[in-house]
Design a protein around this motif. Structure first.
Motif, mmCIF file in Angstrom:
data_model
loop_
_atom_site.group_PDB
_atom_site.id
_atom_site.type_symbol
_atom_site.label_atom_id
_atom_site.label_comp_id
_atom_site.label_asym_id
_atom_site.label_seq_id
_atom_site.Cartn_x
_atom_site.Cartn_y
_atom_site.Cartn_z
ATOM 1 N N ALA A 152 38.032 22.574 38.178
ATOM 2 C CA ALA A 152 37.415 23.815 38.646
ATOM 3 C C ALA A 152 37.041 23.705 40.115
ATOM 4 O O ALA A 152 37.223 24.648 40.893
ATOM 5 C CB ALA A 152 36.188 24.133 37.799
ATOM 6 N N GLY A 153 36.514 22.548 40.505
ATOM 7 C CA GLY A 153 36.167 22.337 41.899
ATOM 8 C C GLY A 153 37.386 22.351 42.801
ATOM 9 O O GLY A 153 37.341 22.844 43.929
ATOM 10 N N SER A 154 38.499 21.817 42.308
ATOM 11 C CA SER A 154 39.733 21.815 43.088
ATOM 12 C C SER A 154 40.203 23.228 43.365
ATOM 13 O O SER A 154 40.668 23.543 44.466
ATOM 14 C CB SER A 154 40.821 21.031 42.337
ATOM 15 N N SER A 155 40.097 24.092 42.368
ATOM 16 C CA SER A 155 40.482 25.490 42.552
ATOM 17 C C SER A 155 39.618 26.150 43.621
ATOM 18 O O SER A 155 40.131 26.828 44.528
ATOM 19 C CB SER A 155 40.350 26.235 41.221
ATOM 20 N N ARG A 156 38.306 25.956 43.550
ATOM 21 C CA ARG A 156 37.400 26.561 44.541
ATOM 22 C C ARG A 156 37.685 26.021 45.943
ATOM 23 O O ARG A 156 37.678 26.774 46.923
ATOM 24 C CB ARG A 156 35.942 26.303 44.157
#
Length: 271
Positions: free
Chosen positions: A169-173
């Protein structure tokens, strides 16, 4: 097989890296290729490995100056660093984010003259499309026993499970934060935030993205990428995206009514 290689190298610890309370952010920048692995070839014999190292060195200085971060490079010169070693190095620094910097290319003269633009990737077992898979296949060519991920059902299961993990999820953001800044700053063709199974992103224990800063094979874009003023735009945009991400991370992790214990972007101080 990829799975056996990843297990033997201990690259399947996919939980996000822990942050030490109150410390400065830690960032790992990975300039792609190096040494005998030259990467893509541009007009005038411009090499991807040299271009991305130039950008990475400038980006390190910018991030250290503007965020107070500890910034580490997987290579600081024209040296061959194997993909598993890049992941091991990154995890050893326990970073808050990881960025792999690359330049894209097309294989035929017709496509080289036509295709340009910036792409930003985060990890997924399934590529966003044929173009994303082709890019991943090319960047994975240096991986040990590299092969198509889609033929390994066990690895597919592991990678698909990433959607439930904080690092993914952090990678997407992070990808969207950087990509939006890059397009706004450079005016380059927007080829989107995409997903693909990049080896170098697979085992990083933090939000991780791979940035294709442009098509070195395109006559005009390749020439722009070589210019100092355009590299400055790229560096400034990526740094701004990172700062956006760190601020968002701080807000998300801050306890209600208390100061955040996550890494903070340093505020400039007066002399």
């Amino acid at each position: 097989m990829w799975l056996r290689t990843l297990v033997s190298l201990g690259l399947l610890g996919l939980a996000p890296a822990a942050s030490a309370s109150g410390r400065a952010p830690r960032i790992v920048i990975d300039p792609g290729h190096g040494g005998s692995k030259t990467g893509a070839l541009g007009a005038g014999e411009q090499l991807e490995k040299g271009l991305v190292l130039q950008i990475a060195l400038q980006l390190r200085d910018r991030l250290e100056e503007e965020t107070g971060a500890q910034v580490f490079l997987t290579r600081e010169k024209d040296a061959l660093v194997q993909l598993p070693d890049r992941v091991t190095f990154a995890n050893g620094k326990r970073p808050d984010l990881f960025m792999s910097i690359h330049a894209n290319s097309m294989p035929t003269r017709k496509l080289r003259e036509r295709v340009e633009g910036i792409e930003t990737y985060f990890l997924s077992a399934a590529a966003s499309g044929a173009g994303a898979r082709a890019t991943a296949d090319r960047e994975n060519a240096d991986a040990p026993r590299a092969q198509s991920v889609q033929n390994d059902s066990t690895l597919n299961f592991i990678l698909n499970d990433l959607v439930r993990m904080d690092a993914h999820a952090g990678s997407s953001r992070l990808a969207y934060a950087i990509h939006q800044r890059l397009i706004a700053s450079t005016g380059a063709s927007d080829r989107g935030v995409l997903q693909a199974p990049f080896f170098v992103l697979t085992g990083v224990e933090a939000p991780a993205v791979l940035i294709e800063v442009g098509y070195i094979s395109h006559p005009q874009e390749g020439a722009r990428l070589a210019r100092a003023e355009y590299q400055e735009k790229l560096v400034s945009a990526i740094a701004s995206g990172v700062k956006d991400f760190l601020k968002d991370l701080s807000k998300r992790d801050a306890p209600s009514g208390a100061d955040s214990e996550t890494p903070q972007v340093a505020s400039p101080t007066s002399p």
